[in-house]
Scaffold this motif. Structure first.
Motif, mmCIF file in Angstrom:
data_model
loop_
_atom_site.group_PDB
_atom_site.id
_atom_site.type_symbol
_atom_site.label_atom_id
_atom_site.label_comp_id
_atom_site.label_asym_id
_atom_site.label_seq_id
_atom_site.Cartn_x
_atom_site.Cartn_y
_atom_site.Cartn_z
ATOM 1 N N SER A 118 5.739 9.928 1.166
ATOM 2 C CA SER A 118 5.436 8.935 2.814
ATOM 3 C C SER A 118 4.236 8.583 3.568
ATOM 4 O O SER A 118 3.814 9.533 3.265
ATOM 5 C CB SER A 118 6.169 9.649 3.686
ATOM 6 O OG SER A 118 7.567 9.819 3.318
ATOM 7 N N PHE A 119 3.600 6.986 3.670
ATOM 8 C CA PHE A 119 2.668 6.991 4.217
ATOM 9 C C PHE A 119 2.063 7.687 5.090
ATOM 10 O O PHE A 119 1.046 8.622 5.200
ATOM 11 C CB PHE A 119 3.027 5.789 4.474
ATOM 12 C CG PHE A 119 2.642 5.446 6.083
ATOM 13 C CD1 PHE A 119 1.582 5.481 7.275
ATOM 14 C CD2 PHE A 119 4.039 4.794 6.516
ATOM 15 C CE1 PHE A 119 1.810 4.910 8.210
ATOM 16 C CE2 PHE A 119 4.335 4.905 7.630
ATOM 17 C CZ PHE A 119 3.076 4.992 8.556
ATOM 18 N N GLU A 120 2.563 8.197 6.011
ATOM 19 C CA GLU A 120 2.022 9.601 7.114
ATOM 20 C C GLU A 120 1.628 10.681 6.275
ATOM 21 O O GLU A 120 0.652 10.998 7.388
ATOM 22 C CB GLU A 120 2.734 9.330 8.123
ATOM 23 C CG GLU A 120 4.202 9.712 8.139
ATOM 24 C CD GLU A 120 5.663 8.662 7.822
ATOM 25 O OE1 GLU A 120 5.265 8.554 6.974
ATOM 26 O OE2 GLU A 120 6.249 9.171 8.748
ATOM 27 N N PHE A 121 2.770 11.033 5.384
ATOM 28 C CA PHE A 121 2.120 12.363 4.916
ATOM 29 C C PHE A 121 0.929 11.895 4.211
ATOM 30 O O PHE A 121 0.197 13.691 4.091
ATOM 31 C CB PHE A 121 3.619 12.826 3.936
ATOM 32 C CG PHE A 121 5.205 12.757 5.354
ATOM 33 C CD1 PHE A 121 4.749 12.704 6.486
ATOM 34 C CD2 PHE A 121 5.970 13.529 4.219
ATOM 35 C CE1 PHE A 121 5.579 13.543 7.317
ATOM 36 C CE2 PHE A 121 6.951 13.327 4.963
ATOM 37 C CZ PHE A 121 7.509 13.734 6.453
ATOM 38 N N TYR A 122 0.955 11.429 3.127
ATOM 39 C CA TYR A 122 -0.275 11.354 2.497
ATOM 40 C C TYR A 122 -1.514 11.042 3.018
ATOM 41 O O TYR A 122 -2.646 11.165 3.130
ATOM 42 C CB TYR A 122 0.188 9.997 1.611
ATOM 43 C CG TYR A 122 -1.271 10.019 0.485
ATOM 44 C CD1 TYR A 122 -1.000 10.776 -0.394
ATOM 45 C CD2 TYR A 122 -1.795 8.269 0.324
ATOM 46 C CE1 TYR A 122 -1.749 10.767 -1.151
ATOM 47 C CE2 TYR A 122 -2.868 8.448 -0.897
ATOM 48 C CZ TYR A 122 -3.172 8.938 -1.481
ATOM 49 O OH TYR A 122 -3.959 10.006 -2.510
ATOM 50 N N GLY A 123 -0.894 10.320 4.169
ATOM 51 C CA GLY A 123 -2.221 9.637 5.527
ATOM 52 C C GLY A 123 -2.968 10.784 5.934
ATOM 53 O O GLY A 123 -3.713 11.453 5.903
ATOM 54 N N GLY A 124 -1.901 11.511 6.031
ATOM 55 C CA GLY A 124 -2.678 13.114 6.441
ATOM 56 C C GLY A 124 -2.977 14.349 5.790
ATOM 57 O O GLY A 124 -4.466 14.661 6.279
#
Length: 258
Positions: A118-124
């Motif tokens: 998910s974008f926010e997990f990969y973003g972290g």
């Protein structure tokens, strides 16, 4: 820096994950909060540290302009909310600034397709690398390392990463870091117009003038739909596969500035 100091400095103070509960606790009944006061973009300074400058340059060169502008609006709205309702939160503006600049780094077309996460997990995950790896000083992983490049202390980088991972984790139970909660409040405000009572209308107008939306509602709704089409398991579905995009497109608070 001692651990207690770093907890305060980097925004690790635990606060309710439920925005409703948090706001109720800040002014328990029968009290009611005074109206929000107006702030201009010039009232809230952009951090001028070497690390903040590096990440600002990175974000500006890697994010599409509407996403970059959204990130700066989230910074200004968040600190306006903090000054109004949570002045006791004592974390550094630099830490919050870093989280704002990088919170949507996972939504770029390249990064959406780079991973099954998910974008926010990969973003972290990306934020940890960008903040602590000198090879991300300007252009990315292929850049030449520079011994003078500012990197974040691990506790600060981890606070930013956790905030990014949880910035769409809108739940009613448990706790979240103060930095993470402020990032949630400011992003959901800019995206959907929720919690409109926390920001003065003049602040919205001033911030939107300096960091224009450029059709942000349609841009972000399209991103949500793109991610869900690519990854039907994405965490964005927790906010409603159609409902979330509809809320973004139905943002009447920000419609005059689109």
């Amino acid at each position: 820096m001692s651990l207690p100091d770093s907890i305060r400095e980097y925004g690790y103070t635990a606060v309710p994950a439920s925005a409703k509960k948090l706001l109720g606790e800040s002014y328990p009944k029968p009290q009611s909060p005074p109206p929000a006061f107006a702030t201009s973009s010039s009232d809230i300074a952009i951090p001028n540290t070497a690390l903040a400058k590096r990440i600002h340059t990175y974000a500006k060169s890697h994010l599409p302009e509407p996403t970059y502008n959204h990130s700066l609006r989230v910074y200004h709205y968040g600190l306006a909310i903090k000054q109004y309702r949570f002045p006791e939160w004592s974390f550094s503006h630099e830490t919050y600034f870093l989280a704002c600049l990088l919170h949507d780094i996972g939504t770029t077309d390249e990064n959406l397709r780079q991973t099954r996460m998910s974008f926010e997990f990969y973003g972290g995950f990306l934020a940890l690398q960008i903040l602590q790896n000198k090879t991300f000083s300007q252009g990315g992983a292929d850049s030449t390392p520079d011994a003078a490049v500012a990197v974040a202390p691990s506790e600060q980088a981890e606070s930013v990463a956790e905030s990014i991972i949880r910035h769409q984790d809108l739940c009613e139970v448990g706790t979240v870091t103060a930095v993470g909660q402020l990032l949630q409040l400011a992003t959901i405000f800019d995206n959907t117009g929720s919690f409109v009572e926390l920001v003065h209308p003049d602040t919205i107008a001033a911030v939107s003038k300096v960091h224009p939306r450029l059709g942000w509602s349609h841009c972000f709704a399209a991103t949500i739909r793109k991610e869900i089409a690519l990854k039907p398991w994405a965490h964005s579905t927790a906010l409603g596969e159609e409902e979330f995009a509809a809320k973004v497109l139905g943002n009447t608070v920000m419609a005059p500035f689109e």
